[in-house]
Scaffold this motif. Sequence first.
Motif, PDB file in Angstrom:
ATOM      1  N   GLU A 198     -28.467 -21.492  -4.366  1.00 36.11           N
ATOM      2  CA  GLU A 198     -29.085 -20.784  -3.230  1.00 36.11           C
ATOM      3  C   GLU A 198     -28.117 -19.688  -2.785  1.00 36.11           C
ATOM      4  O   GLU A 198     -27.006 -19.963  -2.344  1.00 36.11           O
ATOM      5  CB  GLU A 198     -29.337 -21.782  -2.097  1.00 36.11           C
ATOM      6  CG  GLU A 198     -30.004 -21.153  -0.900  1.00 36.11           C
ATOM      7  CD  GLU A 198     -30.477 -22.177   0.123  1.00 36.11           C
ATOM      8  OE1 GLU A 198     -31.077 -23.199  -0.275  1.00 36.11           O
ATOM      9  OE2 GLU A 198     -30.205 -21.954   1.327  1.00 36.11           O
ATOM     10  N   HIS A 257     -41.584 -24.852   7.313  1.00 34.11           N
ATOM     11  CA  HIS A 257     -40.129 -24.730   7.303  1.00 34.11           C
ATOM     12  C   HIS A 257     -39.549 -25.755   8.272  1.00 34.11           C
ATOM     13  O   HIS A 257     -40.273 -26.609   8.801  1.00 34.11           O
ATOM     14  CB  HIS A 257     -39.696 -23.282   7.648  1.00 34.11           C
ATOM     15  CG  HIS A 257     -38.339 -22.949   7.144  1.00 34.11           C
ATOM     16  ND1 HIS A 257     -37.212 -23.009   7.920  1.00 34.11           N
ATOM     17  CD2 HIS A 257     -37.916 -22.586   5.912  1.00 34.11           C
ATOM     18  CE1 HIS A 257     -36.147 -22.685   7.210  1.00 34.11           C
ATOM     19  NE2 HIS A 257     -36.548 -22.430   5.976  1.00 34.11           N
ATOM     20  N   GLU A 317     -34.800 -17.755  10.489  1.00 37.14           N
ATOM     21  CA  GLU A 317     -35.707 -18.912  10.413  1.00 37.14           C
ATOM     22  C   GLU A 317     -35.050 -20.164  10.999  1.00 37.14           C
ATOM     23  O   GLU A 317     -35.660 -21.219  11.112  1.00 37.14           O
ATOM     24  CB  GLU A 317     -36.162 -19.134   8.970  1.00 37.14           C
ATOM     25  CG  GLU A 317     -35.131 -19.682   8.001  1.00 37.14           C
ATOM     26  CD  GLU A 317     -34.094 -18.665   7.560  1.00 37.14           C
ATOM     27  OE1 GLU A 317     -34.223 -17.450   7.845  1.00 37.14           O
ATOM     28  OE2 GLU A 317     -33.129 -19.094   6.907  1.00 37.14           O
ATOM     29  N   ASP A 346     -36.768 -28.644   0.638  1.00 34.73           N
ATOM     30  CA  ASP A 346     -35.598 -28.209   1.385  1.00 34.73           C
ATOM     31  C   ASP A 346     -35.427 -29.179   2.557  1.00 34.73           C
ATOM     32  O   ASP A 346     -36.291 -30.046   2.781  1.00 34.73           O
ATOM     33  CB  ASP A 346     -35.849 -26.771   1.892  1.00 34.73           C
ATOM     34  CG  ASP A 346     -34.582 -26.008   2.188  1.00 34.73           C
ATOM     35  OD1 ASP A 346     -34.679 -24.853   2.606  1.00 34.73           O
ATOM     36  OD2 ASP A 346     -33.477 -26.584   2.017  1.00 34.73           O
ATOM     37  N   HIS A 403     -40.836 -16.405   2.885  1.00 30.11           N
ATOM     38  CA  HIS A 403     -40.530 -17.162   4.105  1.00 30.11           C
ATOM     39  C   HIS A 403     -41.302 -16.547   5.258  1.00 30.11           C
ATOM     40  O   HIS A 403     -41.012 -15.410   5.654  1.00 30.11           O
ATOM     41  CB  HIS A 403     -39.032 -17.126   4.411  1.00 30.11           C
ATOM     42  CG  HIS A 403     -38.243 -18.168   3.690  1.00 30.11           C
ATOM     43  ND1 HIS A 403     -37.934 -18.077   2.349  1.00 30.11           N
ATOM     44  CD2 HIS A 403     -37.710 -19.340   4.130  1.00 30.11           C
ATOM     45  CE1 HIS A 403     -37.233 -19.146   1.993  1.00 30.11           C
ATOM     46  NE2 HIS A 403     -37.089 -19.932   3.041  1.00 30.11           N
TER      47      HIS A 403
END
Length: 446
Positions: free
Chosen positions: A255, A102, A54, A196, A33
Amino acid sequence: KPIALQHGAHRIGRRTDADMEKWRAYGLGQFIHWGLYSIPAGEWNGKQYSGAAEWLKSWKEVSATAYDSLMYQFNPTKFNAESWAETAKQMGVKYVTITTKHHDGFCLWPSKYTNFTVANSPYKKDIIGPLVKAYDKRGIDVILYFSIMDWHNPDWRYDIKTREDSIAFDRFKQFTRNQLLELLTLYPTAKGLWFDGTWDKSWVKQAAFADSLEKEMRAMRPGLIIGSRFRADEYGKRHFDSNGNMMGDYEQGWERKIPEKIADVHGNDWDCVMTVPENQWGYSKVWKGHIKTTDELLEMLAKCVSLDGNFVLNFGPKPDGTLRTEELDLAKGIGEWMGINSEAIYNGEYAGLVKQDWGYYVKKTGTNKIYMLVFNVPVSGALNVVLPSRTAISKVYDLGNPGQNYAPEEIGTSAYFIHLKQQTFKRPFVIVLETADNSKNSGAQY
Ligand SMILES: C[C@@H]1N[C@@H](c2cn(-c3ccccc3)nn2)[C@H](O)[C@@H]1O
């Protein structure tokens, strides 16, 4: 009675092609990430954000324009794709999942569909290309993480309530399709996409669009691997469609959590993606709460592989492009263990044996080899093993010390005690059971 579905699962049961069989055999993966969020690292105006680093842009204290100006600070002068890939190689990972974009919408590749990319940062250069090259060179397959939800794009909507929403979101859907086809074109060796940001109503209502986009991507890249989180069926069902069939090629529901027993995975392929702290994916200056140790992560890895899954450990690189010490230390510790025991992880699958307290069984796909991954040594020093009836043990040895053979003590029908030679162990260890089906009286000694 199953209901008719146009946009549900298009395949029942596991994929059996070579690409998926390779994915199934990985065992251990790395998540990366990295993005603008790595710069503030969970802090804004001297205050710590309580959520995941994030997700900083979602904090009410942070204005979108101020956050987006971080692009002008993105300049990882110490970034070196080769060194990240070498760390991963030493750790023993077989695949890496890298964030291309992201939720904040910043693209680590020079997309031509938005200005919010590395191309307009002081760094200027593509990040994804060098990473794909460096990992591919070491035989580590690359999966591209992509967030559908994009907080930067003005056409993003959480739900479609008005005609304006619908017109804007149609533009957003084209933008998303353009970026995904662009990624597949620019990085043709990418083995899959890890989606995602697909839980909001706006996207959940796009069953037909998402289904046709998935078909288009698969046609463009035969063998492409896409998980259960990408799209919903026409009734809004996600991960498992309205008939209970899994969407996509593997289950993406694990997750920061691990299934307890084999029944929890419904015979599907799956991966577990895991953070080192409780819940931080992007680089965060302060790691609050419990930081997982090498032994804890090795046990998570063993548990995942023993239940037919892959374990993917997350790394959140620093804004200067280096990896933080804690993560480098974990990569080293895991790598040392894998250097001795990776045979029990790669090509591992559920062994179908009764779970014992001492740890986890892993069966080597297509062989009669069963590995005992031992994490809890009983005071008695005797490891209990119960095999299916008519299965004999032909050989037992310590993977880390092959000269160290054991003579199992038979204590019942296909039931044994393996008596350990020592009481204390520095690290988890593996005992190899070579079994034989003695229903044909194969003359096994034990
Ligand atoms: C793989 C991980 N998925 C992202 C995530 C998603 N969510 C989340 C949070 C609330 C509802 C639904 C999803 N929290 N974190 C994290 O930011 C990271 O990318």
